[in-house]
Design an enzyme around this catalytic site. Structure first.
Site, PDB file in Angstrom:
ATOM      1  CE  LYS A 280      -3.523  -2.090   2.957  1.00  0.00           C
ATOM      2  NZ  LYS A 280      -4.140  -2.042   4.280  1.00  0.00           N
ATOM      3  N   GLY A 281       2.077   1.121   0.446  1.00  0.00           N
ATOM      4  CA  GLY A 281       2.932   2.280   0.699  1.00  0.00           C
ATOM      5  C   GLY A 281       3.209   3.173  -0.479  1.00  0.00           C
TER       6      GLY A 281
ATOM      7  CG  ASP B  48       6.636   2.823   0.526  1.00  0.00           C
ATOM      8  OD1 ASP B  48       7.273   1.847   0.065  1.00  0.00           O
ATOM      9  OD2 ASP B  48       5.880   2.708   1.518  1.00  0.00           O
TER      10      ASP B  48
ATOM     11  CG  ASP C 223      13.888  -1.157   5.971  1.00  0.00           C
ATOM     12  OD1 ASP C 223      15.023  -1.287   6.454  1.00  0.00           O
ATOM     13  OD2 ASP C 223      12.928  -0.679   6.601  1.00  0.00           O
TER      14      ASP C 223
ATOM     15  CE  LYS D  68      14.139   3.100   7.154  1.00  0.00           C
ATOM     16  NZ  LYS D  68      13.503   2.295   8.217  1.00  0.00           N
TER      17      LYS D  68
ATOM     18  CG  PHE E  59       9.417   2.630  12.195  1.00  0.00           C
ATOM     19  CD1 PHE E  59       9.262   1.516  11.392  1.00  0.00           C
ATOM     20  CD2 PHE E  59       8.292   3.345  12.567  1.00  0.00           C
ATOM     21  CE1 PHE E  59       8.002   1.108  10.980  1.00  0.00           C
ATOM     22  CE2 PHE E  59       7.029   2.941  12.162  1.00  0.00           C
ATOM     23  CZ  PHE E  59       6.886   1.822  11.370  1.00  0.00           C
ATOM     24  CB  VAL E  60      10.470   7.179   8.356  1.00  0.00           C
ATOM     25  CG1 VAL E  60      11.830   7.663   8.843  1.00  0.00           C
ATOM     26  CG2 VAL E  60      10.645   6.229   7.184  1.00  0.00           C
TER      27      VAL E  60
ATOM     28  CG  ASP F 102       1.603   1.357   7.779  1.00  0.00           C
ATOM     29  OD1 ASP F 102       0.978   0.597   8.538  1.00  0.00           O
ATOM     30  OD2 ASP F 102       2.476   0.938   6.988  1.00  0.00           O
TER      31      ASP F 102
ATOM     32  NE  ARG G  66      -0.917   2.372   4.758  1.00  0.00           N
ATOM     33  CZ  ARG G  66       0.101   1.551   4.516  1.00  0.00           C
ATOM     34  NH1 ARG G  66       1.138   1.986   3.839  1.00  0.00           N
ATOM     35  NH2 ARG G  66       0.087   0.319   4.954  1.00  0.00           N
TER      36      ARG G  66
END
Length: 184
Positions: A47-48, A104, A107, A135, A156-157, A163, A169
């Site tokens: 969803k990001g 988005d 990681d 990251k 963690f953002v 989210d 979000r």
């Protein structure tokens, strides 16, 4: 939403709405140059990537096709194992098409590495990646990213599609949450 709307939940703003918009303009200009005269399919990862996909696609100066995938990686807690399950597959046939995966954030890179391999097996002309955030310190595998908005610290953002427990979000900026939000 404004940072003040979050009260004590927001620790700090990492990237403002203006910074995100400026970088999207730059990314779109480069994508327009690189894909001039080509049939481009943007593949958003749900969803990001919804915010990035919408804002990036509106900045492009030639028609594009859009499709969506939803994938889930198995692992313990917040860590990805790289074992991936497709929850929603593409509707489009990729044969001979230029595919740009829109993310988005990258990681560990484990899920994205799997996704790139999966899409390349479908016979596209090319598969590239565009991400708003990356990251580098969290990377477990090397993923070749063609367009990167910002490299950020391994924190963690939330915001701009990212989210915590399906909240935050819709923030137009990227920020970090205060510890009391996620430690309870």
């Amino acid at each position: 939403m404004e940072p003040s709307d979050l009260g004590t939940d927001l620790a700090r703003v990492l990237l403002t709405q203006e910074q995100l918009e400026s970088r999207l303009d730059e990314m779109a200009q480069k994508i327009d140059e690189d894909y001039a005269g080509k049939d481009l399919l943007l593949v958003g990862v749900l969803k990001g990537a919804v915010m990035v996909m919408a804002d990036l696609s509106r900045r492009l100066h030639h028609p594009v096709h859009m499709d969506w995938m939803a994938v889930s990686s198995y692992g313990s807690g917040t860590k990805s194992s790289g074992v991936v399950r497709i929850l929603k597959d593409l509707d489009a046939d990729l044969t001979g098409r230029h595919v740009l995966i829109v993310e988005d954030i990258i990681d560990s890179g484990l899920t994205l590495s799997w996704l790139v391999s999966n899409l390349r097996s479908r016979g596209p002309a090319s598969v590239e990646i565009a991400t708003m955030l990356r990251k580098p310190d969290a990377a477990k595998v090397d993923v070749d990213v063609r367009y990167t908005g910002y490299d950020i610290p391994n924190e963690f953002v939330v915001g701009y599609g990212l989210d915590f427990a399906e909240k935050y979000r819709n923030l137009p900026f990227v920020g970090t949450l205060a510890p009391h939000v996620y430690s309870s």
